[in-house]
Structure formats: structure tokens, C-alpha cells
Design a protein around this motif. Structure first.
Motif, PDB file in Angstrom:
ATOM      1  N   ILE A 134       0.832  -1.204   0.000  1.00 38.88           N
ATOM      2  CA  ILE A 134       0.000   0.000   0.000  1.00 38.88           C
ATOM      3  C   ILE A 134       0.864   1.250   0.000  1.00 38.88           C
ATOM      4  CG2 ILE A 134      -1.980  -1.069   1.134  1.00 38.88           C
ATOM      5  CD1 ILE A 134      -0.989   0.009   3.779  1.00 38.88           C
ATOM      6  N   ASP A 135       0.281   2.339  -0.407  1.00 38.44           N
ATOM      7  CA  ASP A 135       0.959   3.631  -0.391  1.00 38.44           C
ATOM      8  C   ASP A 135       0.455   4.411   0.819  1.00 38.44           C
ATOM      9  OD1 ASP A 135       2.362   5.914  -0.968  1.00 38.44           O
ATOM     10  OD2 ASP A 135       0.973   6.610  -2.519  1.00 38.44           O
ATOM     11  N   GLY A 136       1.111   4.212   1.958  1.00 42.21           N
ATOM     12  CA  GLY A 136       0.678   4.837   3.206  1.00 42.21           C
ATOM     13  C   GLY A 136       0.566   3.801   4.304  1.00 42.21           C
ATOM     14  N   ASP A 137      -0.370   3.985   5.223  1.00 43.49           N
ATOM     15  CA  ASP A 137      -0.585   3.018   6.286  1.00 43.49           C
ATOM     16  C   ASP A 137      -2.070   2.958   6.629  1.00 43.49           C
ATOM     17  OD1 ASP A 137      -1.292   4.708   8.777  1.00 43.49           O
ATOM     18  OD2 ASP A 137       0.545   5.676   8.072  1.00 43.49           O
ATOM     19  N   LEU A 138      -2.428   1.915   7.375  1.00 44.25           N
ATOM     20  CA  LEU A 138      -3.820   1.707   7.791  1.00 44.25           C
ATOM     21  C   LEU A 138      -3.926   1.658   9.311  1.00 44.25           C
ATOM     22  CD1 LEU A 138      -4.806  -1.112   5.242  1.00 44.25           C
ATOM     23  CD2 LEU A 138      -5.316   1.333   5.057  1.00 44.25           C
ATOM     24  N   ASN A 139      -3.081   2.397  10.004  1.00 45.59           N
ATOM     25  CA  ASN A 139      -3.011   2.273  11.455  1.00 45.59           C
ATOM     26  C   ASN A 139      -4.326   2.611  12.159  1.00 45.59           C
ATOM     27  OD1 ASN A 139      -0.360   1.453  11.326  1.00 45.59           O
ATOM     28  ND2 ASN A 139       0.487   3.500  11.651  1.00 45.59           N
ATOM     29  N   VAL A 140      -5.001   3.673  11.712  1.00 46.53           N
ATOM     30  CA  VAL A 140      -6.267   4.049  12.349  1.00 46.53           C
ATOM     31  C   VAL A 140      -7.343   3.019  12.036  1.00 46.53           C
ATOM     32  CG1 VAL A 140      -8.063   5.816  12.522  1.00 46.53           C
ATOM     33  CG2 VAL A 140      -5.670   6.497  12.269  1.00 46.53           C
ATOM     34  N   LEU A 141      -7.407   2.575  10.791  1.00 48.24           N
ATOM     35  CA  LEU A 141      -8.407   1.584  10.403  1.00 48.24           C
ATOM     36  C   LEU A 141      -8.198   0.270  11.153  1.00 48.24           C
ATOM     37  CD1 LEU A 141     -10.799   0.846   8.618  1.00 48.24           C
ATOM     38  CD2 LEU A 141      -9.176   0.177   6.824  1.00 48.24           C
ATOM     39  N   ILE A 181     -10.599   9.564  24.634  1.00 47.56           N
ATOM     40  CA  ILE A 181      -9.731  10.289  23.690  1.00 47.56           C
ATOM     41  C   ILE A 181      -8.267   9.915  23.927  1.00 47.56           C
ATOM     42  CG2 ILE A 181      -8.868  12.578  23.068  1.00 47.56           C
ATOM     43  CD1 ILE A 181     -11.724  13.623  23.565  1.00 47.56           C
ATOM     44  N   LEU A 182      -7.885   9.854  25.204  1.00 49.00           N
ATOM     45  CA  LEU A 182      -6.522   9.426  25.531  1.00 49.00           C
ATOM     46  C   LEU A 182      -6.324   7.951  25.176  1.00 49.00           C
ATOM     47  CD1 LEU A 182      -6.100  11.219  28.971  1.00 49.00           C
ATOM     48  CD2 LEU A 182      -4.957  11.801  26.825  1.00 49.00           C
ATOM     49  N   PHE A 183      -7.363   7.167  25.371  1.00 49.13           N
ATOM     50  CA  PHE A 183      -7.320   5.751  25.003  1.00 49.13           C
ATOM     51  C   PHE A 183      -7.054   5.581  23.507  1.00 49.13           C
ATOM     52  CE2 PHE A 183      -9.862   2.129  23.399  1.00 49.13           C
ATOM     53  CZ  PHE A 183      -9.269   1.081  24.076  1.00 49.13           C
ATOM     54  N   CYS A 184      -7.778   6.356  22.692  1.00 43.19           N
ATOM     55  CA  CYS A 184      -7.585   6.291  21.238  1.00 43.19           C
ATOM     56  C   CYS A 184      -6.172   6.715  20.846  1.00 43.19           C
ATOM     57  CB  CYS A 184      -8.603   7.186  20.533  1.00 43.19           C
ATOM     58  SG  CYS A 184     -10.310   6.618  20.667  1.00 43.19           S
ATOM     59  N   ALA A 185      -5.671   7.767  21.500  1.00 45.09           N
ATOM     60  CA  ALA A 185      -4.308   8.225  21.224  1.00 45.09           C
ATOM     61  C   ALA A 185      -3.299   7.137  21.563  1.00 45.09           C
ATOM     62  CB  ALA A 185      -4.011   9.496  22.018  1.00 45.09           C
ATOM     63  N   MET A 186      -3.540   6.442  22.669  1.00 44.00           N
ATOM     64  CA  MET A 186      -2.645   5.371  23.087  1.00 44.00           C
ATOM     65  C   MET A 186      -2.627   4.244  22.061  1.00 44.00           C
ATOM     66  SD  MET A 186      -2.930   3.175  26.587  1.00 44.00           S
ATOM     67  CE  MET A 186      -4.591   2.696  26.176  1.00 44.00           C
ATOM     68  N   LEU A 187      -3.808   3.862  21.577  1.00 42.46           N
ATOM     69  CA  LEU A 187      -3.879   2.767  20.608  1.00 42.46           C
ATOM     70  C   LEU A 187      -3.221   3.134  19.288  1.00 42.46           C
ATOM     71  CD1 LEU A 187      -7.454   1.264  21.071  1.00 42.46           C
ATOM     72  CD2 LEU A 187      -5.349   0.761  22.285  1.00 42.46           C
ATOM     73  N   ALA A 192       1.521   2.792  15.600  1.00 45.17           N
ATOM     74  CA  ALA A 192       2.546   3.503  14.841  1.00 45.17           C
ATOM     75  C   ALA A 192       3.950   3.139  15.325  1.00 45.17           C
ATOM     76  CB  ALA A 192       2.326   5.014  14.941  1.00 45.17           C
ATOM     77  N   SER A 193       4.117   2.992  16.645  1.00 41.21           N
ATOM     78  CA  SER A 193       5.438   2.631  17.166  1.00 41.21           C
ATOM     79  C   SER A 193       5.849   1.241  16.700  1.00 41.21           C
ATOM     80  CB  SER A 193       5.449   2.709  18.695  1.00 41.21           C
ATOM     81  OG  SER A 193       4.599   1.735  19.271  1.00 41.21           O
ATOM     82  N   LEU A 194       4.873   0.321  16.577  1.00 47.13           N
ATOM     83  CA  LEU A 194       5.189  -1.011  16.062  1.00 47.13           C
ATOM     84  C   LEU A 194       5.513  -0.973  14.575  1.00 47.13           C
ATOM     85  CD1 LEU A 194       2.506  -3.180  17.896  1.00 47.13           C
ATOM     86  CD2 LEU A 194       4.983  -3.398  18.121  1.00 47.13           C
TER      87      LEU A 194
END
Length: 407
Positions: A134-141, A181-187, A192-194
Motif C-alpha cells: 500500500i501507499d501509506g498506512d492503515l493504522n487508524v483503520l 480520547i486518551l485511550f484512542c491516542a494510546m492505541l 505507529a510505534s510497532l
């Protein structure tokens, strides 16, 4: 009851004890926090719901309205956790004399470790192994898909009367939204770190979350920190810093996401400690609201980032393997809660905490072997130093907990 722990998120369970059994758990007046990180769909942490959650997990009751019967189903076959050191000695002697009980203990420990380790490895594969397609990432999805699976899993268990929590309430959701909101940021930052770092480095840097949580606990809530804990923090931080220094493949963007993930995880844990004083949710109530709200908040983000379009227009991702990995990550993130409860009930909080620390060893080694990461001898040495600091921290927290229980 004040539920205050890191409900492992990607996002920290044995199906056997879900059927019948008797167990009672005394409620404690205070419960402390887990500070470990990023494993399940309920709050990356976790990676290994570790030391500070041991008091909560050993006394958990499934609902705030005294639903002890639900806890009995979750921890079926376990004995009462009350009774002090004498009770623990008696349980140990009984298990030693009874091979069947010993087998249950080993199975509970192995299941918890398997869920914890596999969570990290599967998410690493999802975050980095398909990027060439893919061109990019799917981290949020990816986070959204796993959250949906977690909601379906917890709702199924509720329908089967294995767990209990109140139906969705708009007012409760609004009260819980800041935590989420903090939970979503953590996930998201955990995924992304992985994506940008190897598993050993991510595992080591998760220790820094413990330092941030302890510092925040002292600053905001006046919690005392013992000398030995400070020493453990120093060793963990030193090992992580030098491991990053000698890792030839660490990048600025990789370090950025790891540090942001540590900060967001610590912020989630600390704010949840404050929020649970006003919002009364059971453990599985938190699981439900965290993942429902996570889906609501992040699905539009994934849409506007073009991740839905990217996924739908990449046939190479429409495979059984990719689906099963996402399903497994979402399901195990939920199932890890049961594994944690069952491990505590079968062994006790001390053994649970030690296993949480030991899990980092197979996670590190398997992550290195499975993803063919090149790691220098110097980096391995400092990774070992940081892991040693993690064990030292576990031991220090166990000793501190024992002192408080005697006082």
C-alpha cells in the motif's frame, strides 16, 4: 467499586472458568493502577497489565452493583482470595499435592502469557508486514476494526451471561469520552510505534511508561516512591537510552512514536484514576465504552485519511490471513481480560506480576526471530539491562505491596 486499571487496549482469559464455579473476592477500599502499555484493544497496555493492577485484579468484582455471581463465572473453580498468607500457604500445599490443580495453575499462566505475547506479535505484523502493498498506512483503520471485534466479543459474553454491565447510556458515554480520547491516542501511537520500530525496542521502551506513571502518581496524587523503585527506573531508562543509541535501525520518527505512545499511555492511566472517582464502570463496562467510543471517534478519522478507500482498493489485503490476524488481535485484546483474571485467581497477584515481567522475554526474542530484525551485540546488552530493570521494578512493587498489607 473504583475500577482503576489499564484495560488493555490492542487495547493487559480462559474459557473453561466461564462455565460455573464458585469464587468470592473481598472488595478493597483502594485499588492501584497498571502502568504497562500497549497490548490489547482496551488500552495497549497491554501489552501485560502488570504490577500496580495486581491489587485490583485479585479483588475484582464484575459490576459496580455487587454482581458477585458474574465474577464467580469468570473465575470459576478458584478459591477465595481472602485469608492472608496462611491461606496462600494452604492453597500452595493443596496445589502441590493435587496434580490437577497444578495443571490448572500452569494452564492459567501459559494462557495469559500466550495472549499477551501474541497480541504484540500480531499487531507488529499488521502494522509493518503489509506496507509494501500500500501507499501509506492503515493504522487508524486497524484500531477501528479491532475495536469493533472487541465490542462484538464483549456483547456476546453479555448475552451468554458470562459478564455483566449496564446498557449503553449517552450520559455515561459523555462522561467517559475524555478518557477515551486518551485511550484512542494510546492505541494509534502504539500501532505507529510497532510500524516504525522492531519488537525488542518497543518492548524495552514500554518500561518508560512505568516511570511516567509513577512520576505522575507522585505529582498529582501524592503517592510515595521507594528508593528501590527509583533505582529500577534508573536502570530501565539507562538500558532503553543506550539500546536506542546502538540500534542501527532506530529512526527519528520511530523514537517519536515510541515516546508519544509512552506519554499517551501514562496520561490515559493517570486520568482514568481521576475519572473513575466520578464515573462508576465495571471492568467490562470500561471495555465496552472504550471500544464503542473508539469506533465512533476513529472511524471518521480513518475515512478522511483515505484508509477505507485504500483498503477497499487493495485486493492484496482482501485475504483470509489478513482478516484472521485482525480478528485475532481484536479478540485476544478482549480475551486477555479473562486470562488476567483467571491467572490471578489461580496463582495470586505476586505470581501474576512476575509473569507479566517475564512475558517481555519471549516477546523480545520471538519478535526478533519472526521479523528478521538485525540487532547488534551492544543493543542486545542494553535491552537485557532494561529488562533487568523491569524485573527489579516488579520485585520492588511486590515488596512495597506486602509492606502496605502488613501495616
Amino acid at each position: 467499586m473504583k475500577s482503576s486499571e489499564n484495560i488493555s487496549g490492542f487495547s493487559d482469559l480462559e474459557m473453561g472458568p466461564l462455565v460455573g464455579g464458585k469464587a468470592t473476592h473481598e472488595r478493597k477500599k483502594k485499588s492501584t493502577l497498571s502502568s504497562d502499555g500497549n497490548d490489547g484493544v482496551f488500552g495497549n497496555s497491554g501489552t501485560d497489565n502488570n504490577i500496580k493492577a495486581i491489587d485490583f485484579l485479585s479483588t475484582v468484582s464484575d459490576d459496580t452493583n455487587n454482581n458477585k455471581e458474574t465474577s464467580n463465572h469468570l473465575l470459576g473453580g478458584a478459591q477465595s482470595q481472602s485469608g492472608g498468607s496462611g491461606g496462600s500457604s494452604a492453597k500452595y500445599a493443596a496445589r502441590k499435592a493435587n496434580p490437577a490443580l497444578a495443571g490448572k495453575v500452569l494452564f492459567a499462566c501459559a494462557l495469559y502469557s500466550f495472549c499477551s505475547v501474541s497480541m504484540v506479535l500480531v499487531n507488529k505484523s499488521l502494522a509493518s508486514s503489509y506496507n509494501h502493498l500500500i501507499d501509506g498506512d492503515l493504522n487508524v483503520l486497524l484500531v477501528v476494526m479491532q475495536a469493533v471485534i472487541a465490542v462484538l466479543a464483549v456483547e456476546f459474553c453479555k448475552k451468554m451471561k458470562w459478564v455483566e454491565y449496564p446498557a449503553f447510556d449517552y450520559r455515561t458515554a459523555m462522561q467517559w469520552a475524555p478518557v477515551n480520547i486518551l485511550f484512542c491516542a494510546m492505541l494509534f501511537t502504539g500501532m505507529a510505534s510497532l510500524q516504525f520500530n522492531n519488537v525488542p525496542m518497543v518492548t524495552v521502551f514500554k518500561n518508560i511508561t512505568n516511570i511516567l506513571v509513577a512520576g505522575g502518581d507522585k505529582f498529582f496524587f501524592g503517592t510515595s516512591i521507594e528508593i528501590l523503585v527509583y533505582a529500577a527506573f534508573g536502570i530501565m531508562l539507562l538500558g532503553a537510552a543506550f539500546a536506542a543509541r546502538y540500534d542501527l535501525y532506530v529512526t527519528t520518527i520511530g523514537l517519536f512514536w515510541m515516546i508519544v505512545n509512552c506519554i499517551s499511555t501514562a496520561a490515559y492511566i493517570l486520568y482514568m484514576k481521576f475519572a473513575t472517582k466520578n464515573v462508576k464502570l465495571s471492568k467490562f463496562g470500561m471495555v465496552f465504552y472504550n471500544n464503542v467510543l473508539c469506533t465512533i471517534f476513529l472511524a471518521p478519522v480513518a475515512f478522511f485519511r483515505g484508509e477505507f478507500h485504500l483498503y477497499l482498493n487493495t485486493p492484496a489485503l482482501h485475504t483470509t490471513e489478513y482478516f484472521l490476524k485482525n480478528f485475532w488481535a481484536g479478540f485476544v485484546g478482549f480475551f486477555l481480560n479473562f486470562a488476567s483474571l483467571n491467572c490471578v485467581s489461580q496463582t495470586g497477584p505476586t505470581t501474576y506480576a512476575i509473569i507479566g515481567s517475564l512475558n517481555k522475554i519471549p516477546t523480545t526474542l520471538l519478535g526478533w526471530l519472526m521479523f528478521a530484525d538485525v540487532i547488534s551485540a551492544q543493543t542486545w546488552f542494553f535491552i537485557s539491562v532494561s529488562l533487568l530493570g523491569g524485573f527489579m521494578y516488579s520485585w520492588a512493587m511486590i515488596q512495597s505491596s506486602r509492606k502496605k498489607s502488613r501495616s
